[in-house]
Design a protein around this motif. Structure first.
Motif, PDB file in Angstrom:
ATOM      1  N   ALA A 143      43.916  88.875  44.588  1.00  0.00           N
ATOM      2  CA  ALA A 143      44.488  88.660  45.921  1.00  0.00           C
ATOM      3  C   ALA A 143      45.960  89.071  45.937  1.00  0.00           C
ATOM      4  O   ALA A 143      46.426  89.718  46.888  1.00  0.00           O
ATOM      5  CB  ALA A 143      44.325  87.205  46.343  1.00  0.00           C
ATOM      6  N   GLN A 144      46.692  88.706  44.893  1.00  0.00           N
ATOM      7  CA  GLN A 144      48.108  89.069  44.818  1.00  0.00           C
ATOM      8  C   GLN A 144      48.280  90.585  44.721  1.00  0.00           C
ATOM      9  O   GLN A 144      49.170  91.160  45.351  1.00  0.00           O
ATOM     10  CB  GLN A 144      48.768  88.383  43.625  1.00  0.00           C
TER      11      GLN A 144
ATOM     12  N   LYS B 174      47.665  92.123  48.139  1.00  0.00           N
ATOM     13  CA  LYS B 174      48.819  91.872  49.009  1.00  0.00           C
ATOM     14  C   LYS B 174      49.950  92.844  48.687  1.00  0.00           C
ATOM     15  O   LYS B 174      50.548  93.432  49.593  1.00  0.00           O
ATOM     16  CB  LYS B 174      49.295  90.440  48.846  1.00  0.00           C
TER      17      LYS B 174
ATOM     18  N   GLY C  43      43.582  90.435  50.848  1.00  0.00           N
ATOM     19  CA  GLY C  43      44.154  89.517  49.865  1.00  0.00           C
ATOM     20  C   GLY C  43      44.065  88.078  50.318  1.00  0.00           C
ATOM     21  O   GLY C  43      43.762  87.179  49.528  1.00  0.00           O
ATOM     22  N   PHE C  44      44.307  87.866  51.610  1.00  0.00           N
ATOM     23  CA  PHE C  44      44.238  86.511  52.146  1.00  0.00           C
ATOM     24  C   PHE C  44      42.818  85.944  52.045  1.00  0.00           C
ATOM     25  O   PHE C  44      42.627  84.803  51.632  1.00  0.00           O
ATOM     26  CB  PHE C  44      44.724  86.492  53.601  1.00  0.00           C
TER      27      PHE C  44
ATOM     28  N   ALA D  29      42.172  85.142  48.470  1.00  0.00           N
ATOM     29  CA  ALA D  29      42.926  83.945  48.076  1.00  0.00           C
ATOM     30  C   ALA D  29      42.269  82.698  48.663  1.00  0.00           C
ATOM     31  O   ALA D  29      42.182  81.659  47.998  1.00  0.00           O
ATOM     32  CB  ALA D  29      44.388  84.053  48.530  1.00  0.00           C
TER      33      ALA D  29
ATOM     34  N   VAL E 267      48.763  84.100  51.175  1.00  0.00           N
ATOM     35  CA  VAL E 267      48.404  84.495  49.806  1.00  0.00           C
ATOM     36  C   VAL E 267      49.405  83.880  48.833  1.00  0.00           C
ATOM     37  O   VAL E 267      49.021  83.271  47.828  1.00  0.00           O
ATOM     38  CB  VAL E 267      48.375  86.032  49.646  1.00  0.00           C
TER      39      VAL E 267
ATOM     40  N   CYS F 131      48.429  81.113  46.015  1.00  0.00           N
ATOM     41  CA  CYS F 131      48.564  81.541  44.618  1.00  0.00           C
ATOM     42  C   CYS F 131      49.670  80.804  43.880  1.00  0.00           C
ATOM     43  O   CYS F 131      49.503  80.441  42.715  1.00  0.00           O
ATOM     44  CB  CYS F 131      48.786  83.048  44.548  1.00  0.00           C
TER      45      CYS F 131
END
Length: 160
Positions: A15-16, A19, A27-28, A31, A129, A133
């Protein structure tokens, strides 16, 4: 079967990366999947600390259909002995992600994206995100936990 701690960590790392590459919606969503897996793990661990085996905790959560938010929140309240938004450790993040006093909450944004009903500001999704995270990646629930077990005598008293 529930996601393992390493699978949750891998989801959040991906996810990171998404992003950073400008794919904030993707990514969101990834996440958020990690967040939901984390919440499920929190319930499972809570059951295990109450003496239920991992296998039985997993079965019980499946029987309760804990993946459904309508079932999850009452179950979490019962296990945490308070609303999840007030639970020790996880409560403040829960509050920020799933409740909002102004505008759309992150859970609403997630639902809108998944169902295709609304888009969201990429900056806000990127913040989501980061929020998920930054909290979940280093959380002890994704580590190996040592559960102390005490043995007692026949009457239930502690020995030694």
């Amino acid at each position: 079967m529930a996601l393992s701690p390493s699978e949750i960590s891998e989801l959040l790392a991906t996810a990171q990366q998404l992003k950073r590459r400008g794919h904030k919606a993707e990514g969101f969503i990834l996440a958020w999947t990690g967040w939901e897996a984390y919440k499920h793990r929190a319930l499972s661990i809570d059951l295990q600390f109450q003496g239920i085996s991992h296998k039985d905790a997993t079965s019980l959560l499946a029987e309760c259909n804990s993946g459904n938010e309508k079932n999850f929140n009452p179950l979490a309240k019962l296990l945490f002995l308070k609303p999840p938004q007030q639970a020790d450790g996880i409560g403040h993040l829960w509050q920020r992600l799933e409740n909002s006093t102004s505008g759309r909450s992150y859970v609403r944004r997630r639902n809108d994206l998944v169902h295709g009903s609304k888009s969201a500001d990429p900056r806000v999704l990127g913040e989501g995100v980061d929020l998920i995270c930054s909290y979940v990646v280093d959380e002890p629930l994704l580590s190996t936990l040592v559960v102390p077990v005490g043995f007692g005598d026949a009457r239930g008293g502690r020995t030694g």
